[in-house]
Write an enzyme that holds these catalytic residues in place. Structure first.
Site, PDB file in Angstrom:
ATOM      1  CG  ASP A 275      -1.939  -1.136   1.190  1.00 23.03           C
ATOM      2  OD1 ASP A 275      -1.840  -1.997   0.296  1.00 23.03           O
ATOM      3  OD2 ASP A 275      -2.812  -1.183   2.078  1.00 23.03           O
TER       4      ASP A 275
ATOM      5  CG  HIS B  54      -8.534   5.221   2.629  1.00 21.76           C
ATOM      6  ND1 HIS B  54      -9.519   5.057   3.581  1.00 21.76           N
ATOM      7  CD2 HIS B  54      -7.971   3.998   2.450  1.00 21.76           C
ATOM      8  CE1 HIS B  54      -9.538   3.802   3.988  1.00 21.76           C
ATOM      9  NE2 HIS B  54      -8.623   3.133   3.307  1.00 21.76           N
TER      10      HIS B  54
ATOM     11  CE  LYS C 102      -3.964  -4.225   1.256  1.00 23.54           C
ATOM     12  NZ  LYS C 102      -4.648  -3.322   2.168  1.00 23.54           N
TER      13      LYS C 102
ATOM     14  CB  CYS D 270      -2.144  -2.571   5.215  1.00 25.68           C
ATOM     15  SG  CYS D 270      -3.828  -1.878   5.144  1.00 25.68           S
TER      16      CYS D 270
END
Length: 305
Positions: free
Chosen positions: A56, A146, A171, A216
């Site tokens: 991410d 986001h 994801k 994450c």
């Protein structure tokens, strides 16, 4: 099955036959050619196969709506590590606009909170945690909007290099459940193709980096470890949302067997060849899932072996 049994016998894996029987489910990856090949590689002492999982590193987490302090600092470290890996996977939040993690959606009661939730959605504030009614019924931290699909915030940071053969793993695409891990959603109800892709490449060890440590990155590392991969997190290539929750996640990961190393260790790490622990890790895997399920989630077709 006979090949797997042979590997178990040669490595003297305790209760190997019982493990095989417990995992004997139609379509189980335990019997896929790729996993058998991985077991054979471990048995014959072939080199370990490393993969880099970059979590991410997206605009919204660096300079956007959910920016993490010093998030941009992970980019040059990752860029320097990348060339040491043949297999590189970049995970990305890829949320629909009506995603359950967005406070804006819960505040207007798009999703119902459970009777067990101390905070009701319509009374909630940003960054609070509620219990959504589901299914599945889960705790949910409420974030700013986001990484909305096709938005600038969902793009990878401009300075993050594109590496040869890298694979993007989206994801968080289901509106009704959040997905911190690059492997599973938060309720373990659906998964990405990442696990199967790692097996298809014969990966034995993964190196994890990115944003954010306490969410994450941490959950991706935990899932990698529980799926049997030796898992290493790079200290200089991660940043967290909050110091206390980041420290808690690091402790949780270490308790699960995840290792934390400096980026300076990577050149030596990826040259390791000892595979003596690979088979035992594989058979500590707590979850298996089918190629059919994976294809249903993200249209990934494994190569024919």
């Amino acid at each position: 099955r006979s090949v797997v049994q042979d590997v178990l016998a040669r490595h003297k894996i305790a209760q190997g036959e019982a493990l095989l029987n417990a995992c004997q489910v139609e379509g189980d990856l335990l019997y896929s050619p790729t996993l058998v090949a991985l077991l054979q590689a471990a048995a014959t002492g072939d080199k370990k196969v490393f993969a880099l999982i970059i979590v991410d590193v997206q605009n919204d987490f660096i300079s956007g709506s959910l920016a993490v302090t010093e998030g941009e600092m992970v980019v040059p470290v990752i860029n320097e590590m990348g060339p040491h890996f043949k297999h590189i996977y970049k995970t990305a939040d890829w949320h629909p606009s009506d995603h359950i993690s967005f406070h804006s959606n819960v505040k207007k009661c798009l999703y119902q909170t459970s009777a067990r939730s101390n905070i009701k959605g319509c009374d909630s504030e940003m960054f609070q945690t509620v219990i959504v009614s589901g299914p599945p019924e889960l705790k949910q931290t409420l974030w700013p909007d986001h990484c909305i699909q096709e938005s600038f915030g969902a793009e990878f940071h401009k300075d993050l290099k594109t590496f040869p053969g890298e694979v993007r793993v989206n994801k968080g695409m289901k509106c009704c459940v959040d997905s911190y891990s690059g492997f599973w959603d938060n309720g373990d109800t659906s998964h990405t193709p990442l696990y199967n892709m790692l097996l298809d490449q014969g990966v034995t060890d993964v190196v994890v980096c990115g944003i954010a440590t306490d969410f994450c990155v941490g959950f991706t590392a935990l899932d990698a470890a529980r799926h049997g991969f030796r898992t290493v997190v790079i200290n200089e290539a991660i940043r967290g949302v909050m110091p206390d929750t980041s420290a808690g996640m690091v402790a949780r990961c270490k308790a699960a067997g995840v290792e934390f190393m400096s980026s300076t260790c990577v050149p030596k790490l990826v040259k390791e060849t000892d595979t003596s622990d690979t088979v035992e890790r594989i058979f500590r895997v707590k979850r298996h899932f089918t190629v059919t399920d994976i294809n249903a989630n993200q249209q990934y077709t494994p190569p024919v072996n």
